[in-house]
Design a protein around this motif. Structure first.
Motif, mmCIF file in Angstrom:
data_model
loop_
_atom_site.group_PDB
_atom_site.id
_atom_site.type_symbol
_atom_site.label_atom_id
_atom_site.label_comp_id
_atom_site.label_asym_id
_atom_site.label_seq_id
_atom_site.Cartn_x
_atom_site.Cartn_y
_atom_site.Cartn_z
ATOM 1 N N LEU A 142 27.944 46.176 42.924
ATOM 2 C CA LEU A 142 28.274 44.781 42.950
ATOM 3 C C LEU A 142 29.490 44.243 43.765
ATOM 4 C CD1 LEU A 142 27.415 43.619 39.531
ATOM 5 C CD2 LEU A 142 26.217 42.896 41.858
ATOM 6 N N TYR A 143 30.581 45.501 43.582
ATOM 7 C CA TYR A 143 32.087 45.355 44.094
ATOM 8 C C TYR A 143 31.761 45.319 45.643
ATOM 9 C CZ TYR A 143 36.705 46.316 44.779
ATOM 10 O OH TYR A 143 38.312 46.411 45.437
ATOM 11 N N LYS A 144 31.054 46.247 46.099
ATOM 12 C CA LYS A 144 31.123 46.466 47.608
ATOM 13 C C LYS A 144 30.244 45.409 48.352
ATOM 14 C CE LYS A 144 31.012 51.460 47.251
ATOM 15 N NZ LYS A 144 30.185 52.851 47.478
ATOM 16 N N GLU A 145 29.145 44.949 47.622
ATOM 17 C CA GLU A 145 28.670 43.686 48.174
ATOM 18 C C GLU A 145 29.192 42.409 48.045
ATOM 19 O OE1 GLU A 145 25.192 42.126 50.172
ATOM 20 O OE2 GLU A 145 25.669 44.203 49.634
ATOM 21 N N LEU A 146 29.754 42.098 46.914
ATOM 22 C CA LEU A 146 30.433 40.910 46.967
ATOM 23 C C LEU A 146 31.643 40.728 47.663
ATOM 24 C CD1 LEU A 146 29.909 40.032 43.016
ATOM 25 C CD2 LEU A 146 28.865 38.898 44.640
ATOM 26 N N ASN A 147 32.350 41.821 47.933
ATOM 27 C CA ASN A 147 33.600 41.907 48.694
ATOM 28 C C ASN A 147 33.330 41.824 50.322
ATOM 29 O OD1 ASN A 147 36.192 42.032 47.288
ATOM 30 N ND2 ASN A 147 34.988 43.060 45.897
ATOM 31 N N LYS A 148 32.006 41.772 50.716
ATOM 32 C CA LYS A 148 31.561 41.705 52.071
ATOM 33 C C LYS A 148 32.052 40.423 52.405
ATOM 34 C CE LYS A 148 27.808 45.215 52.376
ATOM 35 N NZ LYS A 148 26.305 45.306 52.474
ATOM 36 N N ALA A 149 31.917 39.239 51.774
ATOM 37 C CA ALA A 149 32.381 38.051 51.889
ATOM 38 C C ALA A 149 33.773 37.800 52.155
ATOM 39 C CB ALA A 149 31.692 37.140 50.790
ATOM 40 N N GLU A 150 33.977 36.864 52.798
ATOM 41 C CA GLU A 150 35.394 36.628 52.699
ATOM 42 C C GLU A 150 35.924 36.169 51.699
ATOM 43 O OE1 GLU A 150 38.438 33.892 55.579
ATOM 44 O OE2 GLU A 150 36.260 33.608 55.885
ATOM 45 N N ILE A 152 38.644 34.164 49.468
ATOM 46 C CA ILE A 152 39.496 33.043 49.688
ATOM 47 C C ILE A 152 40.525 33.314 48.195
ATOM 48 C CG2 ILE A 152 39.995 30.634 49.760
ATOM 49 C CD1 ILE A 152 37.066 30.326 51.131
ATOM 50 N N PRO A 153 41.681 33.547 48.521
ATOM 51 C CA PRO A 153 42.743 33.763 47.069
ATOM 52 C C PRO A 153 42.694 32.366 46.320
ATOM 53 C CG PRO A 153 43.463 34.677 49.201
ATOM 54 C CD PRO A 153 42.394 34.050 49.702
ATOM 55 N N ILE A 154 42.418 32.512 45.267
ATOM 56 C CA ILE A 154 42.411 31.419 44.275
ATOM 57 C C ILE A 154 43.623 31.688 43.059
ATOM 58 C CG2 ILE A 154 41.456 29.916 42.694
ATOM 59 C CD1 ILE A 154 38.795 30.608 44.045
ATOM 60 N N LYS A 155 44.698 30.750 43.270
ATOM 61 C CA LYS A 155 45.716 31.131 42.322
ATOM 62 C C LYS A 155 45.205 30.408 41.111
ATOM 63 C CE LYS A 155 50.728 30.246 41.727
ATOM 64 N NZ LYS A 155 51.971 29.746 42.115
ATOM 65 N N VAL A 156 44.925 31.349 40.061
ATOM 66 C CA VAL A 156 44.437 31.029 38.571
ATOM 67 C C VAL A 156 45.564 31.701 37.782
ATOM 68 C CG1 VAL A 156 43.015 31.326 36.997
ATOM 69 C CG2 VAL A 156 42.236 31.234 39.383
ATOM 70 N N LEU A 157 46.457 30.468 37.233
ATOM 71 C CA LEU A 157 47.517 30.968 36.062
ATOM 72 C C LEU A 157 46.842 31.271 34.726
ATOM 73 C CD1 LEU A 157 50.077 28.126 37.243
ATOM 74 C CD2 LEU A 157 49.922 30.550 38.057
ATOM 75 N N LEU A 158 46.875 32.331 34.566
ATOM 76 C CA LEU A 158 46.442 32.757 33.110
ATOM 77 C C LEU A 158 47.492 33.700 32.244
ATOM 78 C CD1 LEU A 158 43.085 35.107 33.910
ATOM 79 C CD2 LEU A 158 43.527 32.616 33.402
ATOM 80 N N THR A 159 47.516 33.017 30.941
ATOM 81 C CA THR A 159 48.749 33.941 30.489
ATOM 82 C C THR A 159 48.509 35.268 30.157
ATOM 83 O OG1 THR A 159 47.340 33.406 28.200
ATOM 84 C CG2 THR A 159 48.559 31.388 28.825
ATOM 85 N N LYS A 210 31.419 37.783 38.643
ATOM 86 C CA LYS A 210 31.504 37.682 40.098
ATOM 87 C C LYS A 210 33.008 37.008 40.641
ATOM 88 C CE LYS A 210 27.744 34.992 40.134
ATOM 89 N NZ LYS A 210 26.546 34.146 40.593
ATOM 90 N N PHE A 211 33.402 36.323 39.873
ATOM 91 C CA PHE A 211 34.926 35.825 40.188
ATOM 92 C C PHE A 211 35.830 36.947 40.093
ATOM 93 C CE2 PHE A 211 38.978 34.215 38.967
ATOM 94 C CZ PHE A 211 39.112 33.123 39.778
ATOM 95 N N ALA A 212 35.666 37.706 38.934
ATOM 96 C CA ALA A 212 36.737 38.785 38.772
ATOM 97 C C ALA A 212 36.770 39.861 40.077
ATOM 98 C CB ALA A 212 36.307 39.385 37.365
ATOM 99 N N ILE A 213 35.370 40.188 40.349
ATOM 100 C CA ILE A 213 35.403 41.001 41.320
ATOM 101 C C ILE A 213 35.802 40.616 42.692
ATOM 102 C CG2 ILE A 213 33.703 42.261 42.933
ATOM 103 C CD1 ILE A 213 31.800 42.437 40.387
ATOM 104 N N ARG A 214 35.597 39.232 42.969
ATOM 105 C CA ARG A 214 35.951 38.781 44.200
ATOM 106 C C ARG A 214 37.558 38.500 44.274
ATOM 107 N NH1 ARG A 214 30.753 35.026 44.591
ATOM 108 N NH2 ARG A 214 29.833 36.092 46.118
ATOM 109 N N GLN A 215 37.829 38.341 43.072
ATOM 110 C CA GLN A 215 39.566 38.018 43.121
ATOM 111 C C GLN A 215 40.386 39.020 42.919
ATOM 112 O OE1 GLN A 215 40.576 35.148 44.267
ATOM 113 N NE2 GLN A 215 38.626 34.587 44.819
#
Length: 221
Positions: A142-150, A152-159, A210-215
């Motif tokens: 999944l990591y390899k496949e999902l990261n084929k896509a461009e 787009i950094p998303i700034k998510v402010l988590l505590t 999916k979000f966690a892998i991409r980001q």
């Protein structure tokens, strides 16, 4: 409907081999939390059971290859019909195309048939707590496949605490296990889970994976 620890979790098992169904039922005999309320040899027969509404089904466990309609098709049909019903794909295939399709239809789990009883029960425990479980050996795919896509950094402010909870979710820990690990209550873990999903705009734990892998929250060595 949220699945509670104290209630029985009702299962529907679908596989075109009766011996597989019998094997799963045998594994679950020692698990008082789970009860198999129905079984089917085809996706069509399973759908008739689901659509009839006669049974309360919390988790659908389905194979992929079953003739005219496969488990992925059944998952999509179920999620469109009742998104509260959980779906675990149980498959012999670790091919990325099948896994991607399972993710796309928001399957709550993808467990390989060569997994042991411990991993199978672990997957059920996580899914029954509104989590998601994808066998660890397919995560690199999944990591390899999902990261084929461009990306787009998303700034998510988590505590800091939310980051800790997210990390443990991605390590496939149940809410109870996370609570014990962080010395907080299960209710607090569930609250953090909700906040994380709101901040990341993810509608499900599958979407969060999916979000966690991409980001870059989930790193594969």
């Amino acid at each position: 409907m949220k699945l509670e620890d104290e209630k029985l979790v009702q299962l529907l098992i679908v596989d075109d081999h009766q011996i597989v169904i019998d094997g799963i039922k045998s594994m679950l005999q020692s698990q008082s939390k789970y009860v198999v309320v129905a079984e089917a040899l085809t996706a069509e027969a399973a759908w008739e059971i689901i659509a009839s509404g006669r049974l309360q089904i919390d988790i659908l466990i389905t194979d992929i290859s079953m003739g005219n309609k496969n488990g992925i098709d059944l998952c999509l049909q179920v999620k469109t019909f009742n998104n509260e019903m959980k779906v675990m794909i149980l498959s012999m295939y670790n091919d990325i195309e099948f896994v991607k399709r399972a993710l796309d239809c928001e399957a709550d789990g993808y467990v390989l048939k060569n997994s042991g009883q411990k991993e199978f029960i672990k997957a059920l425990d996580i899914i029954s707590e509104n989590g998601a479980f994808y066998s660890y050996e397919i995560i690199p795919l999944l990591y390899k496949e999902l990261n084929k896509a461009e990306i787009i950094p998303i700034k998510v402010l988590l505590t800091q605490r939310e980051k800790e909870v997210l990390d443990l979710i991605l390590q496939e820990m149940t809410s109870k296990e996370i609570a014990e690990k962080l010395f907080i209550s299960k209710q607090t873990v569930d609250s953090h889970r909700i906040n994380i999903m709101e901040k990341t705009a993810c509608k499900s734990i599958v979407g969060l994976i999916k979000f966690a892998i991409r980001q870059g929250y989930l790193e594969i060595n």
